[in-house]
Each structure stands twice: as C-alpha cells, then as structure tokens.
Design a protein around this motif. Structure first.
Motif, PDB file in Angstrom:
ATOM      1  N   LEU A  39       5.473  38.074  18.999  1.00 44.74           N
ATOM      2  CA  LEU A  39       4.497  37.750  20.041  1.00 44.74           C
ATOM      3  C   LEU A  39       3.164  38.451  19.791  1.00 44.74           C
ATOM      4  CD1 LEU A  39       6.773  37.831  23.229  1.00 44.74           C
ATOM      5  CD2 LEU A  39       5.513  35.846  22.367  1.00 44.74           C
ATOM      6  N   ARG A  40       3.200  39.699  19.346  1.00 50.78           N
ATOM      7  CA  ARG A  40       1.960  40.419  19.063  1.00 50.78           C
ATOM      8  C   ARG A  40       1.233  39.797  17.869  1.00 50.78           C
ATOM      9  NH1 ARG A  40       1.023  42.294  23.866  1.00 50.78           N
ATOM     10  NH2 ARG A  40       2.100  44.231  24.445  1.00 50.78           N
ATOM     11  N   GLN A  41       1.992  39.348  16.877  1.00 48.80           N
ATOM     12  CA  GLN A  41       1.371  38.713  15.717  1.00 48.80           C
ATOM     13  C   GLN A  41       0.664  37.413  16.105  1.00 48.80           C
ATOM     14  OE1 GLN A  41       4.694  38.421  12.983  1.00 48.80           O
ATOM     15  NE2 GLN A  41       4.172  40.368  11.978  1.00 48.80           N
ATOM     16  N   LEU A  42       1.199  36.750  17.122  1.00 43.56           N
ATOM     17  CA  LEU A  42       0.566  35.526  17.624  1.00 43.56           C
ATOM     18  C   LEU A  42      -0.553  35.826  18.610  1.00 43.56           C
ATOM     19  CD1 LEU A  42       3.772  33.347  18.172  1.00 43.56           C
ATOM     20  CD2 LEU A  42       1.993  32.968  16.463  1.00 43.56           C
ATOM     21  N   GLN A  43      -0.819  37.104  18.831  1.00 41.80           N
ATOM     22  CA  GLN A  43      -1.856  37.577  19.741  1.00 41.80           C
ATOM     23  C   GLN A  43      -1.635  37.068  21.174  1.00 41.80           C
ATOM     24  OE1 GLN A  43      -5.634  36.577  17.847  1.00 41.80           O
ATOM     25  NE2 GLN A  43      -5.466  38.340  16.472  1.00 41.80           N
ATOM     26  N   TYR A  44      -0.382  37.057  21.550  1.00 44.11           N
ATOM     27  CA  TYR A  44      -0.047  36.685  22.933  1.00 44.11           C
ATOM     28  C   TYR A  44      -0.591  37.765  23.871  1.00 44.11           C
ATOM     29  CZ  TYR A  44       2.829  36.183  27.137  1.00 44.11           C
ATOM     30  OH  TYR A  44       3.256  36.067  28.441  1.00 44.11           O
ATOM     31  N   LYS A  45      -1.315  37.359  24.900  1.00 40.74           N
ATOM     32  CA  LYS A  45      -2.012  38.297  25.773  1.00 40.74           C
ATOM     33  C   LYS A  45      -1.290  38.592  27.086  1.00 40.74           C
ATOM     34  CE  LYS A  45      -5.433  38.493  22.877  1.00 40.74           C
ATOM     35  NZ  LYS A  45      -5.622  39.702  22.028  1.00 40.74           N
TER      36      LYS A  45
END
Length: 408
Positions: A246-252
C-alpha cells in the motif's frame, strides 16, 4: 472430569508436546506441589494455511507464570496437553477426541478457525471450550458449553467502523483470507454494519495459500477509501506485506492492520497513521497503559520474552491472558468444582471480574459465549507506539450487535 495423577515427592508438571504422543519429557515446576495437577487441552493453531504464530509461546509463558508466581490453582499445578490443528474440521475433531481420552478439565482455544468441530465431542464429555476471541463464527454464535474472555468477532469490526465514522472516515475497503468463516463476515456481516453505521464498506478476499498482496493493495487503493486494510490478520507477515504494498502505491488513507504489531517495529515511520485493534493492552502501547495495569504488562512481556525460540506479538499476549484469567478464576472455585462441569459453572458465574490486561468481565449470557463486547482501537504514532483513540474501552453499539447471533 479433573485428571488426577499420583505425585512423587518432587511433583512434576507434565507438558505434553503433541496430542499424538502418550508421553513427553516432564517440565519441573518451582515450587513443588502437594496436590495433583489440573489438566487442560490446548488447540494449537500452528499448522495449515492460516497459522496463528505466538499462541503456543503465550501458553508456555503463562504456564510458567501460573505455576511459579501464582502457585498454580489452589495449590494444584496447571498442566497443558498440546494438540496441533491446521484449520481443518477433521484435525480439530481428532484433537477433541484426544482431549476426551486424556480427561482434561477444559480446552483452551488458540484462535482456531475450525474450533466448532470440537464441540460435539467436548460437549458430550462435559468439557468446556475456553478462549479469548472465537475466530470460528459457528463457535461464537451460541453460548452452550463455551466461554470466551474477550469480545466477539463482530465487536472488533463494529467498534472499529464506529470509531472511524466518529473520526469522519466514511469509506472503508477491507481484505480477509478466503475461508468459509470469512464469507460470513464479508458477505453477510459487513454490508449490514455499513448500512447501519452509514458508511461505504467493501470487502475483498485473498488466497490463504498463494496471496498476491500487490494485487490486494491495488484493489484497495483504486477506490481511494478513507480506510483500507484487513478485517483480521492471519499472520504478521501478511500485515507487513500489505502495508509495504500500500505504501509503494502511495495510498494516502489510514491503513488498518487488525491485530498485527510486528510491522511497526520493522518500520515505525512507514507504520505511522495505521490503526489496529485488540482485546487487551499490548506491549506496543506500553506508554499509554493505565498505571494499575503496568505490572501486568511487564509480567506478560517478561515471561513471553523468556520462552526460548518463542514468538511474541498479539496472539502470544492474548493466549497468556487466557490462561492467567482461567487460573485466577478457577482459584476461587471449590475443590469439588475442579471438573469439566465445575469449570463451566465457575466461568459462567464470573461477574465484574478484573481480566488480565483487559476490561472487567461479566460472563454467563444465555445467548453469547463472550464475557465482554469491549475493545481497544489504536493509532500508530511516529515513534512506533500505539495510542488508543479513546480514553477508555470502546463499547460497540448494542443495537447493532444484537442483530448478530452470539454477539450479545
């Protein structure tokens, strides 16, 4: 019935390493005991596609604490018969038959997904099933011959969604491992809760044997929900993989990791802002634990860390609390009640009971096996600690829980 053995002068506490074995190397307890042991079974979920690492560590740690510092149960050493499960009903049934043969006084449930398969044999033998959270929704749906010291599954989902809604978060996408009990949660429970609470909620599944967390994270992130993550955590590795993806996909949005904590230690900065829940206070929340519970948390941490080759975390603390609650509750029982029926009567009769690292318990509901509906919800801080979102225990809306079999 209580299992009673003849003791030698230096009484031995036997810990059976596996249910298929008739004998095991004895583990000596300090101090020695003058009374015969009280034997319980343990459904150890360390096999299959969805193991719960840490439960056996919690049991071993609690066994040592109960027998060394609490003096056992009214002078009786506590003894545990282990039986490994693998999420299948067949294995759970086999364990139940072993426990009946061994004449245990109760069976401790280690967050098993198929614990309901043990109930026919255990109920017929008048051996109660005792646990923290009934991970098997069938087990959690009725109160007969079972007692669970923590909240029902529904409480965690309801309480978390309730807290998110209060914080202004109105869209949620949550994933769950694809098992039969998961479909009860995603297909039946989640839509009802979303409608009742006035939020948008979506549930998705991932494979128990070959999960693709990049794909799961992509599915969560594409709708840009306020909260995304897990309904329940099959393992710490699952949480770590999903948070990373999720962090790699820049989920905010807020990442909800159910009961996981290891991913926080692995990367506090990356974990910051994430949310998790629990049925008791956890080491990761040590700086926020009420003063009267600090000693209990220190004890749990000390004994869990002292298990050679053990695994800590949520399930270790939960199982430690389970055995300590059991031992303390049964220490108030008469000698004549140290039997299966006596255990059930004693536990069902608990009122305003101060649970270990948890809320006060009131057991004995005619419709629910659970002794509380209260939970804690934490938000991970930049320093890696987990801070409760409320000053006290969260009590899910009773009207919502009332619609779910076994929740109240």
């Amino acid at each position: 019935m209580l299992r009673i053995k003849a003791l030698t002068a230096a009484a031995l506490v036997m810990v059976t390493a596996a249910c298929a074995e008739d004998t095991a190397e004895p583990q000596r307890a300090t101090p020695s005991f003058a009374k015969p042991p009280i034997t319980v079974g343990f459904l150890n979920p360390n096999g299959g596609p969805v193991p719960q690492p840490g439960t056996d560590t919690g049991v071993k740690a609690a066994l040592k604490y109960v027998n060394t510092e609490l003096g056992g149960i009214n002078g009786h050493p506590l003894e545990v018969v282990y039986c490994d499960t693998d999420t299948t009903p067949e294995k759970a049934q086999s364990c139940a038959n072993t426990f009946v043969e061994k004449k245990v006084v109760a069976v401790m449930d280690g967050y098993n997904l198929s614990s309901s398969a043990t109930l026919p044999a255990l109920t017929a033998a008048q051996i109660p099933l005792v646990g923290m959270i009934p991970f098997d929704s069938v087990t959690g749906a009725k109160a007969e011959n079972r007692v669970f010291f923590a909240a029902p599954q529904a409480s965690f989902l309801v309480g978390a969604l309730q807290a998110f809604k209060t914080a202004g978060k109105t869209s949620v996408t949550l994933a769950l491992v694809d098992t039969p009990s998961s479909h009860q949660t995603i297909d039946n429970l989640l839509p009802v809760l979303a409608k009742t609470l006035g939020i948008t909620a979506k549930g998705i599944y991932f494979s128990p044997t070959n999960p693709n967390f990049t794909a799961v994270a992509s599915t969560i992130a594409q709708d840009k929900p306020d909260v995304g993550g897990l309904v329940a955590s099959p393992s710490e590795a699952v949480c770590t993989a999903l948070v990373k993806a999720l962090r790699q996909l820049q989920y905010k949005g807020d990442i909800f990791t159910a009961a996981c904590t290891d991913y926080i230690k692995a990367g506090p900065a990356q974990a910051a802002g994430g949310a998790l829940y629990s049925s008791n206070w956890l080491p990761v929340a040590a700086k926020y634990v009420p003063a009267e519970l600090q000693r209990e948390l220190s004890l749990a941490t000390k004994y869990i860390d002292g298990v050679e080759g053990g695994t800590g975390g949520y399930y270790a603390v939960g199982e430690f609390a389970l055995l300590v609650n059991f031992a303390k509750a049964m220490s108030s029982a008469a000698e004549t009640d140290l039997t299966g029926p006596g255990v059930l009567k004693t536990l069902k009769g608990l009122k305003d009971f101060p649970s270990f690292l948890g809320p006060r318990l009131n057991c004995g509901s005619a419709t629910s096996p659970n002794c509380t509906t209260q939970i804690l919800l934490y938000v991970v801080q930049p320093d890696g600690s987990a801070k409760p979102v409320t000053d006290t225990w969260i009590t899910p809306v009773p009207q919502v829980l009332a619609a779910i079999p076994g929740a109240v």
